[in-house]
Design an enzyme around this catalytic site. Structure first.
Site, PDB file in Angstrom:
ATOM      1  N   ASP A 104      20.432 107.260  -5.900  1.00 52.67           N
ATOM      2  CA  ASP A 104      21.662 107.992  -5.633  1.00 52.67           C
ATOM      3  C   ASP A 104      22.305 108.411  -6.956  1.00 52.67           C
ATOM      4  OD1 ASP A 104      23.662 108.497  -3.183  1.00 52.67           O
ATOM      5  OD2 ASP A 104      24.864 107.711  -4.837  1.00 52.67           O
ATOM      6  N   ARG A 105      23.557 108.011  -7.239  1.00 53.44           N
ATOM      7  CA  ARG A 105      24.199 108.409  -8.498  1.00 53.44           C
ATOM      8  C   ARG A 105      23.376 107.951  -9.698  1.00 53.44           C
ATOM      9  NH1 ARG A 105      26.880 112.354  -7.313  1.00 53.44           N
ATOM     10  NH2 ARG A 105      28.064 112.206  -9.241  1.00 53.44           N
ATOM     11  N   HIS A 156      31.882 114.383   1.072  1.00 52.32           N
ATOM     12  CA  HIS A 156      32.518 113.658  -0.028  1.00 52.32           C
ATOM     13  C   HIS A 156      32.283 114.349  -1.369  1.00 52.32           C
ATOM     14  CE1 HIS A 156      28.382 112.368   0.155  1.00 52.32           C
ATOM     15  NE2 HIS A 156      28.483 111.719  -0.985  1.00 52.32           N
ATOM     16  N   TYR A 167      31.843 111.955  -9.675  1.00 56.76           N
ATOM     17  CA  TYR A 167      31.478 113.020  -8.736  1.00 56.76           C
ATOM     18  C   TYR A 167      32.003 114.374  -9.187  1.00 56.76           C
ATOM     19  CZ  TYR A 167      29.331 110.259  -5.031  1.00 56.76           C
ATOM     20  OH  TYR A 167      28.466 109.480  -4.295  1.00 56.76           O
ATOM     21  N   HIS A 184      19.128 105.378   3.656  1.00 53.82           N
ATOM     22  CA  HIS A 184      19.495 105.722   2.280  1.00 53.82           C
ATOM     23  C   HIS A 184      19.465 104.502   1.366  1.00 53.82           C
ATOM     24  CE1 HIS A 184      21.476 107.805  -0.998  1.00 53.82           C
ATOM     25  NE2 HIS A 184      22.462 106.930  -0.998  1.00 53.82           N
TER      26      HIS A 184
END
Length: 295
Positions: A110-111, A155, A215, A275
């Site tokens: 992910d990030r 988001h 983000y 995920h």
């Protein structure tokens, strides 16, 4: 009294220097060639609690909290570069060097996968192997989010807004906001038991400004960096393994083709896990990493 968050069993927990005076909280254990594991959202290094011990049998495993997350420093976002993936990648290179590793394999979720991707492009002499879990590069991410299907990434659009409103909205309902992703993105909710879930929610609620800044960077400076590399024809020079859900089928694009443009030496895999695959299917993910490291 707030309970202490769970720790990776058998790992040492240290603070090490990242870039620009930032310190990272790092768990490290095992011995052998080094592999760095980067967590995703809304998590901390604790997401590797099953995979890291499996890899530590043959490798030195390093699990940082990214800047802005967990127990790592959370500098104010005085300018967009503070949470650019380029800066966060420099953190990881500096932290690994402080632990004695000038070259290492890097796996991100992910990030953390976006940080790993940037590290692979910016530091090809340092990153020997690259593993990516459940993302496409930032530039491609925005390109594939089209029409009503983009609602899955609401988001991303919320936190891309100018400073102020996103932070206020999220902080006012942090538990519900961050918890919604743990619920919606897991196929096996039991994979994130209550003590771990609570640790994630506490850490995220304490880091709203820096998480939003991370983000927000991905709607600005990170896109600029990816576009510059695309225009220059830059590619990942090392072996790359990507494991992801079948997002291409859901959103109408060819995920393997997207990654092939960046990674000529690519092993692209689909998983039946959700995920949070490192927590839902740790043996599968550990084996994918071992096979990557053997290339």
């Amino acid at each position: 009294m707030t309970p202490a968050p769970p720790a990776l069993p058998g790992f040492d927990h240290l603070r090490v220097p990242g870039a620009e005076g930032v310190e990272l909280s790092v768990a490290t254990g095992g011995s052998g060639t080094p592999v760095v594991l980067l967590h995703g959202f809304p998590q901390t290094h604790l997401m590797w609690r099953h995979v890291a011990p499996l890899l530590a049998a043959g490798h030195t495993v390093i699990c940082p909290d990214l800047r802005g997350y967990g127990a790592s420093d959370k500098p104010a976002a005085a300018d967009p570069d503070v949470y650019a993936k380029r800066t966060m990648a420099a953190d990881i290179v500096s932290a690994a060097a402080a632990l004695g590793h000038d070259r290492f394999a890097l796996v991100g979720h992910d990030r953390g996968a976006l940080v790993a991707f940037r590290a692979g492009l910016d530091h090809p002499e340092t990153v020997t192997h690259l593993g990516v879990l459940d993302v496409v590069p930032t530039l491609d991410m925005w390109n594939v989010l089209q029409g009503v299907s983009a609602a899955v990434g609401y988001h991303l659009f919320l936190m891309a807004q100018p400073p102020g409103l996103p932070e206020t909205m999220i902080a006012s309902s942090a538990g519900a906001f961050f918890g919604s992703f743990l619920d919606a993105w897991a196929r096996d909710r039991a994979a994130i038991p209550d003590p771990v879930r609570s640790a994630y929610l506490r850490a995220s609620a304490a880091a709203v400004p820096s998480i939003v800044a991370d983000y927000r960077a991905s709607a600005g400076v990170d896109v600029d960096h990816d576009q510059a590399d695309l225009d220059a024809g830059s590619q990942l020079a090392m072996p790359v393994t990507v494991v992801q859900q079948d997002w291409g089928a859901r959103l109408g694009y060819d995920a393997a083709q997207v990654w092939q443009a960046w990674a000529p030496d690519l092993d692209h895999r689909l998983t039946g896990a959700g995920h949070f695959m490192a927590e839902e299917a740790p043996e599968e993910i550990a084996e994918a990493i071992r096979e990557l490291l053997a290339r």
